[in-house]
Design an enzyme around this catalytic site. Structure first.
Site, PDB file in Angstrom:
ATOM      1  CG  HIS A   1      39.021  41.740  37.505  1.00 30.92           C
ATOM      2  ND1 HIS A   1      39.206  42.053  36.178  1.00 30.92           N
ATOM      3  CD2 HIS A   1      39.444  40.461  37.656  1.00 30.92           C
ATOM      4  CE1 HIS A   1      39.728  41.010  35.563  1.00 30.92           C
ATOM      5  NE2 HIS A   1      39.872  40.030  36.431  1.00 30.92           N
TER       6      HIS A   1
ATOM      7  CG  HIS B   1      35.688  39.795  35.016  1.00 30.86           C
ATOM      8  ND1 HIS B   1      36.044  39.813  36.343  1.00 30.86           N
ATOM      9  CD2 HIS B   1      36.267  38.684  34.488  1.00 30.86           C
ATOM     10  CE1 HIS B   1      36.790  38.754  36.620  1.00 30.86           C
ATOM     11  NE2 HIS B   1      36.947  38.063  35.506  1.00 30.86           N
TER      12      HIS B   1
ATOM     13  CB  CYS C   1      47.662  25.531  32.021  1.00 35.84           C
ATOM     14  SG  CYS C   1      47.451  27.069  32.953  1.00 35.84           S
TER      15      CYS C   1
ATOM     16  CB  CYS D   1      44.617  27.666  30.200  1.00 39.56           C
ATOM     17  SG  CYS D   1      45.887  28.900  30.011  1.00 39.56           S
TER      18      CYS D   1
ATOM     19  CB  CYS E   1      50.835  28.712  31.423  1.00 42.17           C
ATOM     20  SG  CYS E   1      49.473  29.795  30.939  1.00 42.17           S
TER      21      CYS E   1
ATOM     22  CG  HIS F   1      47.075  31.198  34.166  1.00 39.01           C
ATOM     23  ND1 HIS F   1      46.684  30.839  32.894  1.00 39.01           N
ATOM     24  CD2 HIS F   1      46.002  31.787  34.745  1.00 39.01           C
ATOM     25  CE1 HIS F   1      45.420  31.179  32.725  1.00 39.01           C
ATOM     26  NE2 HIS F   1      44.988  31.761  33.814  1.00 39.01           N
TER      27      HIS F   1
ATOM     28  CE  LYS G   1      43.877  38.566  31.363  1.00 36.62           C
ATOM     29  NZ  LYS G   1      43.543  37.162  31.328  1.00 36.62           N
TER      30      LYS G   1
ATOM     31  CE  LYS H   1      41.019  34.595  43.348  1.00 38.68           C
ATOM     32  NZ  LYS H   1      39.962  33.922  44.012  1.00 38.68           N
TER      33      LYS H   1
HETATM   34  N1  MSP Z   1      35.041  31.105  31.659  1.00 40.18           N
HETATM   35  C1  MSP Z   1      35.862  31.495  30.563  1.00 40.18           C
HETATM   36  C2  MSP Z   1      35.044  31.933  29.386  1.00 40.18           C
HETATM   37  C3  MSP Z   1      34.060  30.931  28.897  1.00 40.18           C
HETATM   38  S1  MSP Z   1      33.036  31.610  27.656  1.00 40.18           S
HETATM   39  C4  MSP Z   1      32.147  30.341  27.124  1.00 40.18           C
HETATM   40  C5  MSP Z   1      36.769  32.643  31.012  1.00 40.18           C
HETATM   41  N2  MSP Z   1      36.357  33.335  32.066  1.00 40.18           N
HETATM   42  S2  MSP Z   1      37.169  34.553  32.745  1.00 40.18           S
HETATM   43  O1  MSP Z   1      36.471  34.851  33.972  1.00 40.18           O
HETATM   44  O2  MSP Z   1      38.539  34.257  32.851  1.00 40.18           O
HETATM   45  O3  MSP Z   1      36.925  35.782  31.807  1.00 40.18           O
HETATM   46  C6  MSP Z   1      37.786  36.063  30.766  1.00 40.18           C
HETATM   47  C7  MSP Z   1      37.315  37.292  30.037  1.00 40.18           C
HETATM   48  O4  MSP Z   1      37.212  38.426  30.930  1.00 40.18           O
HETATM   49  C8  MSP Z   1      38.278  37.755  28.956  1.00 40.18           C
HETATM   50  O5  MSP Z   1      38.138  37.025  27.782  1.00 40.18           O
HETATM   51  C9  MSP Z   1      37.882  39.200  28.821  1.00 40.18           C
HETATM   52  O6  MSP Z   1      36.678  39.303  28.126  1.00 40.18           O
HETATM   53  C10 MSP Z   1      37.652  39.598  30.269  1.00 40.18           C
HETATM   54  N3  MSP Z   1      38.897  40.015  30.913  1.00 40.18           N
HETATM   55  C11 MSP Z   1      39.437  39.463  32.039  1.00 40.18           C
HETATM   56  N4  MSP Z   1      40.568  40.156  32.355  1.00 40.18           N
HETATM   57  C12 MSP Z   1      40.763  41.135  31.462  1.00 40.18           C
HETATM   58  C13 MSP Z   1      41.685  42.180  31.348  1.00 40.18           C
HETATM   59  N5  MSP Z   1      42.676  42.363  32.195  1.00 40.18           N
HETATM   60  N6  MSP Z   1      41.511  43.054  30.331  1.00 40.18           N
HETATM   61  C14 MSP Z   1      40.468  42.962  29.440  1.00 40.18           C
HETATM   62  N7  MSP Z   1      39.589  41.968  29.508  1.00 40.18           N
HETATM   63  C15 MSP Z   1      39.729  41.011  30.468  1.00 40.18           C
HETATM   64  O7  MSP Z   1      37.773  32.858  30.357  1.00 40.18           O
END
Ligand code: MSP
Length: 518
Positions: A19, A22, A127, A130, A145, A148, A299, A302
Site C-alpha cells: 500500500h 510501504h 502483541c 507488533c 497496543c 494495533h 495511520k 491493512k
Molecule cells: N517486517 C517488519 C520490518 C522488518 S525490517 C527487518 C515490518 N513490516 S511492515 O510491512 O509492517 O512495514 C512497515 C514499514 O512500512 C514502516 O516502517 C514504513 O517504512 C512503511 N509503512 C507502513 N505503513 C506506513 C504508513 N502508513 N506511512 C508511512 N510508512 C508506512 O514492520
C-alpha cells in the site's frame, strides 16, 4: 574512487499487499539512490519481504494456504509492484531464502558460543501485530497496543533470551557519540530517553514449536524457531555476504543506511544495534525515519482497512505523480495526511501548470522558430545571466536537501526555478520578439537561455521524476541526466526540437456519483 552507499528499506510483512505506506519508504529509497547515483556514487538498494512469524502463519491458516504459498504470492506482488513503479532496487531479499536461513543460524550459533544467549521462563504481554512483547509503559491506559488498537495476549513460556540488558550503556554511548545514528534527531532523542529512563530487559529470541513452526529452527534446540524480528533484521547484514569471510563486503556494510518508518525505530535501534554489537559488527551508519501517512487522521494500514494502492493511483492519474506528491507533501520524519483533493491540486499546480507547462511553452516556441543556439556575437544581458545563475543555486539547494533529509526543499528549489523562468519569459516576451525580424537575434538568445534552464530542470528532477527527466533530456539531446548540465557556464547549442515531449496532464477528481434516488 567512487563513494559507495548501501540503502535499505524494511522487509515488508507478507500479511498485507503493498500500500501507499510501504510505497513511500520504497520510493524514498529509490529517490535517494538516484540522487547519489547522479552525483557519481555507487549505490546498492535493498528491499524485500519478511516472511516468517506468527502473524503470517495466522493469516495463511485463515486463508487455507501453506505459509510458504502465501509468502510466495505476496512477495511476488511486492516485487512486481515495485518493478511496475520503476523502483530501481538491486536486491530483492526474502527471509525464506536458503542463504538467509543459513546466515541466521550461523549468527545464533555465534551468539550462543559467546555466552550472549540464555534459556529461561518468561511472562509478558505479546502483541501479534507488533510481533513482540510490549512493556507496560508501551500500553495505553486501557491496556491496548496503540498501533494495533488491540489488547496484547498474556503469555508465559520457556524461551531463549539474548542478553540485551548488558548493552544498555553501550547503546547510550553509541547514540550519543553518533549524532547521525538516528535521523531526524527527534527519534534519536526518543530512544535515548527510553534507554536512560527505563531498565532495558533481555530479548526473547525464540518461539516454542508447540505454538509456532513457521520460522527458522534454532541451531542449538530443534524444539524452537527463531523470533521473527531477529530473523528479519539479520537480512541487512547477510545481504552483504556476512558471515562468509570470502563474500562479506564489509566496506559496503559500513555505509549502511536503513530507511524505516517510525513504528520500527525501537526494533532497529535497540534490538538491532545490540545484536550487532554482540556479534562484533558495527551498527549501521544511520537509521532514517519517516512518519506515517494518515488517512482521515489514522495511520494507513491493512489492519485498520484504510489503504490506498499505489498502482491504482498511478493507473488513474499517471506515472510518477505519486512520487512527486509524497515527496513534496511530507516533511520527512513527521506525519502527513493523504487526501485525493490535495494530491490532485498538487499535481495540477506543480507538475501540469508548473514544470510541464513551462517545458511545452518554451520547446514549442523553439520548434516553431527553429531556435537552437545563441547567434554568433550576441551578448547575454543581465537578466539572462541572472536566470542562468539561479540554476547553480538550485543544485546547491538540491544537494543540501538530500544531506539534511529535507526533501521538500529539493522540490521547492526546482519550483522556484520554474517560477523564475516563467517570470523571465513574461518579461522578455519571446512571442513579441518573434513578430519583429529585427529582434531575431534576441529571440534566439532568450529561448536558448530558457532551453538551458529547462535542461537543468530536466537533470535536477531525475531522482524524483526519472521518466519525465529522461523525456526532457532526450528532447534536448542529452543522453543522461548529467549534473554538469546544471553548472555549465557557457550556453550550449541544442539540437532542433523534433518533438515537444508530453509531460504531465491536468487531472481531476472523479465526478461525484449521481444520487440514484434522484
Ligand atoms: N517486517 C517488519 C520490518 C522488518 S525490517 C527487518 C515490518 N513490516 S511492515 O510491512 O509492517 O512495514 C512497515 C514499514 O512500512 C514502516 O516502517 C514504513 O517504512 C512503511 N509503512 C507502513 N505503513 C506506513 C504508513 N502508513 N506511512 C508511512 N510508512 C508506512 O514492520
Amino acid at each position: 574512487m567512487k563513494n559507495r552507499r548501501y540503502i535499505t528499506t524494511p522487509l515488508y510483512y507478507v500479511n498485507a499487499r503493498p500500500h501507499l505506506g510501504h510505497a513511500y519508504t520504497t520510493i524514498m529509497a529509490d529517490v535517494v539512490k538516484r540522487h547519489y547515483t547522479q552525483r557519481g556514487d555507487e549505490v546498492v538498494f535493498l528491499t524485500g519481504t519478511d516472511e516468517h512469524g506468527e502473524k503470517i502463519a495466522q493469516i495463511a491458516a485463515r486463508e487455507g494456504k501453506a505459509p510458504q504459498q502465501l509468502a510466495d504470492e505476496v512477495s511476488a506482488d511486492f516485487k512486481e509492484t515495485w518493478e511496475k513503479m520503476n523502483l530501481s532496487f538491486d536486491i530483492f531479499y526474502r527471509t525464506t531464502s536458503p542463504s538467509h536461513v543459513a546466515a541466521v543460524r550461523e549468527a545464533l550459533t555465534l551468539l550462543k558460543s559467546k555466552g550472549e544467549i540464555e534459556f529461561r521462563e518468561y511472562e509478558g504481554n505479546y502483541c501479534v501485530g507488533c510481533e513482540r512483547f510490549l512493556t507496560d509503559t508501551e500500553l495505553t491506559a486501557d491496556g491496548t497496543c496503540a498501533d494495533h488498537q488491540k489488547k496484547p495476549e498474556h503469555r508465559k513460556e520457556g524461551n531463549y533470551f539474548f542478553l540485551m540488558s548488558n548493552y544498555q550503556q553501550k547503546l547510550i554511548d553509541h547514540l550519543e557519540s553518533h549524532p547521525e545514528s538516528i535521523r531526524p534527531d527527534q527519534y534519536r532523542g526518543e530512544i535515548l530517553s527510553f534507554l536512560k529512563n527505563e531498565k532495558l530487559g533481555d530479548l526473547c529470541i525464540s518461539r516454542p514449536k508447540s505454538r509456532l513452526t513457521w520460522g527458522i529452527e534454532l541451531p542449538f534446540d530443534s524444539n524452537f524457531v527463531t523470533y521473527v524480528w531477529v530473523d528479519a533484521l539479520l537480512n541487512y547484514l547477510a545481504a552483504t555476504g556476512w558471515p562468509d569471510a570470502q563474500k562479506y563486503d564489509e566496506k559496503l556494510w559500513n555505509e549502511a543506511v536503513h530507511l524505516i518508518g517510525k513504528d520500527i525505530v525501537k526494533t532497529h535501534s535497540v534490538y538491532w544495534f545490540s545484536i550487532l554489537m554482540a556479534l562484533g559488527v558495527k551498527p549501521p551508519k544511520s537509521l532514517n525515519v519517516n512518519g506515517y501517512w494518515l488517512i482521515g487522521g489514522t495511520k494507513m494500514s491493512k489492519s485498520l482497512g484504510n489503504v490506498v494502492r499505489p498502482l491504482d493511483v498511478e493507473g488513474t492519474y499517471g506515472r510518477e505523480t505519486l512520487r512527486f506528491y509524497l515527496l513534496r507533501e511530507m516533511s520527512y520524519g513527521n506525519d502527513s495526511t493523504f487526501t485525493l483533493e490535495s494530491f490532485v491540486n498538487s499535481v495540477n499546480a506543480h507538475l501540469a501548470n508548473g514544470i510541464g507547462n513551462l517545458c511545452s511553452r518554451v520547446l514549442t516556441l523553439c520548434q516553431k522558430n527553429g531556435v537552437t543556439q545563441v547567434p554568433a556575437g550576441a551578448k547575454l544581458e543581465s537578466a539572462d545571466q541572472a536566470l542562468l545563475d539561479r540554476r547553480a543555486q538550485a543544485l546547491q539547494e538540491w544537494n543540501a536537501a538530500f544531506e539534511e533529509l529535507k526533501y521538500q526543499n529539493a522540490v521547492k528549489s526546482w519550483s522556484e526555478l520554474v517560477t523564475a523562468c516563467d517570470l523571465y519569459i513574461n518579461e522578455q516576451k519571446p512571442w513579441a520578439l518573434a513578430k519583429d525580424p529585427a529582434q531575431s537575434g534576441r529571440l534566439h538568445t532568450v529561448l536558448t537561455v530558457c532551453m538551458q534552464v529547462i535542461e537543468a530542470l530536466g537533470v535536477l528532477i531525475y531522482p524524483v521524476l526519472p521518466e519525465a527527466s529522461l523525456k526532457i533530456c532526450g528532447a534536448l539531446g542529452l543522453e543522461t541526466p548529467d549534473l554538469s548540465a546544471v553548472t555549465r557556464a557557457e550556453v550550449r547549442a541544442f539540437p532542433a526540437i523534433a518533438e515537444v515531449p508530453k509531460l504531465f496532464m491536468r487531472i481531476a477528481l472523479p465526478a461525484p456519483e449521481a444520487d440514484s434516488k434522484a
